[in-house]
Write a protein that holds these residues in place. Sequence first.
Motif, mmCIF file in Angstrom:
data_model
loop_
_atom_site.group_PDB
_atom_site.id
_atom_site.type_symbol
_atom_site.label_atom_id
_atom_site.label_comp_id
_atom_site.label_asym_id
_atom_site.label_seq_id
_atom_site.Cartn_x
_atom_site.Cartn_y
_atom_site.Cartn_z
ATOM 1 N N ALA A 140 8.014 -3.748 2.038
ATOM 2 C CA ALA A 140 7.063 -3.689 0.928
ATOM 3 C C ALA A 140 7.562 -4.720 -0.080
ATOM 4 N N GLY A 141 7.483 -4.432 -1.336
ATOM 5 C CA GLY A 141 8.008 -5.360 -2.321
ATOM 6 C C GLY A 141 7.316 -5.211 -3.651
ATOM 7 N N ASP A 142 7.877 -5.866 -4.637
ATOM 8 C CA ASP A 142 7.315 -5.872 -5.976
ATOM 9 C C ASP A 142 7.666 -7.214 -6.607
ATOM 10 N N ARG A 143 7.561 -7.319 -7.887
ATOM 11 C CA ARG A 143 7.791 -8.606 -8.535
ATOM 12 C C ARG A 143 9.246 -9.059 -8.416
ATOM 13 N N HIS A 144 10.131 -8.142 -8.082
ATOM 14 C CA HIS A 144 11.535 -8.513 -7.934
ATOM 15 C C HIS A 144 11.835 -9.105 -6.561
ATOM 16 N N ASP A 180 11.379 -5.052 -0.488
ATOM 17 C CA ASP A 180 11.858 -3.680 -0.601
ATOM 18 C C ASP A 180 11.455 -2.940 0.660
ATOM 19 N N ARG A 233 11.074 5.862 -4.342
ATOM 20 C CA ARG A 233 11.691 4.631 -3.861
ATOM 21 C C ARG A 233 13.114 4.920 -3.377
ATOM 22 N N ARG A 248 16.173 -4.799 -9.785
ATOM 23 C CA ARG A 248 15.587 -3.502 -10.151
ATOM 24 C C ARG A 248 16.613 -2.642 -10.874
#
Length: 403
Positions: free
Chosen positions: A248-252, A255, A271, A313
Amino acid sequence: MGEAPWAPVLRGATADAALGLVTALAGKPRSTPRRVRPDLATGGPGLALAYGQLDRCLPGRGWGAMADGYLKAAAAGARHPGPASPGLFGGLGGLAFAAWSLAPGTDPLPEVHDEVLRSAAARSLGAAPHGVPVRAFDTVSGTTGTGAYLLCRPHEPASRAALHTVLAGLVTLSGERDGTPHWYTLAEHIDDPATRSLFPSGVLNCGMAHGISGPLALLASAGAADAGVPGKREAVERLAAWLTARQAGDRHGPDWPSRVAPDGRPVTTARAPATWCYGTPGIARALWLAGAALDDTSLCDLAVRTLRAAHRRLAERPDAEGAVGLCHGAAGLLHVTVRFVRDTGDAELSRAAVRVAERLIACRSAVAAAGPGFLDGAAGVVLALLAAATDVAPLWDRALLLS
């Protein structure tokens, strides 16, 4: 060309503070009990590893005698009703691993080693069933953890044969049926009721301790030690691709969830923390080892970006994760990061390692309260800080499949 010498990541005042905490936790050399628990997770083998590494890093202070004393006490504990399995953290595998770590060129506990070989053969995965309990194959209790120990002794014919059996079973386990991996866990084998209610059709664990990252790390680390296992490279490719597809992932950055459903159905869970056992640091290390084994720079790059993201994070919520140990705490995150810094020289990860070490040093009372154990307590913290602050290579981290 041999490996470059081990070099400390911590310097100056931070290194001094780390070693100050190490010596405070270790106390003064003293006599050891005659008999202790023989498991690596919480018992004598973990203390033997810690005092043995203390003796390598700070020789001449009496730590070697304590290491030998705890190894003998753990061996005495194993002669009484106790672990019968070859598991690494709760069985005889951890005692055999500690004996090897203290004396890599000898065999101070040959009877324990022989029993691990016999038990490993009896628990071979063989023709893998479809849907297995994680304890059958995982790092903590299963054949992957036993394989991590056997990988330390590849020049001995009996150990090499047992390792071959372990790896061949994991190659078979890495396959699938109708799009579902063989290694998924049936709901009836999920011990935790809350997890079972979230995953009524079974679950696939991504992590290093109880999931597929452990087998991936072992298969990737075996390298030339057991090149005769058919399909080993393909299994590494298959498992790395499976993990990569679940990111998955996010702005960082990238993940991973700790677990997914066999049908790919999204499941809302918290998470996964930045830990060795379930979280992205352990997964990142497995992907790095796979990338190195396959000479796949894209996998290695993904691993580095994943660990950077985990630290970013954590920097936003530094108090979100308060555990201190190797398994699911700051010591494990520190050591994974130190390993990456050694492999890559990455400046961002080097700075992150210092931050984690400083946070760990500031948690002295929490470390003391966590008990003496290897996985969750002071022994693991001592080992992680010694690896970060000295120039002595950590033999012990093969137990976590980080090297």
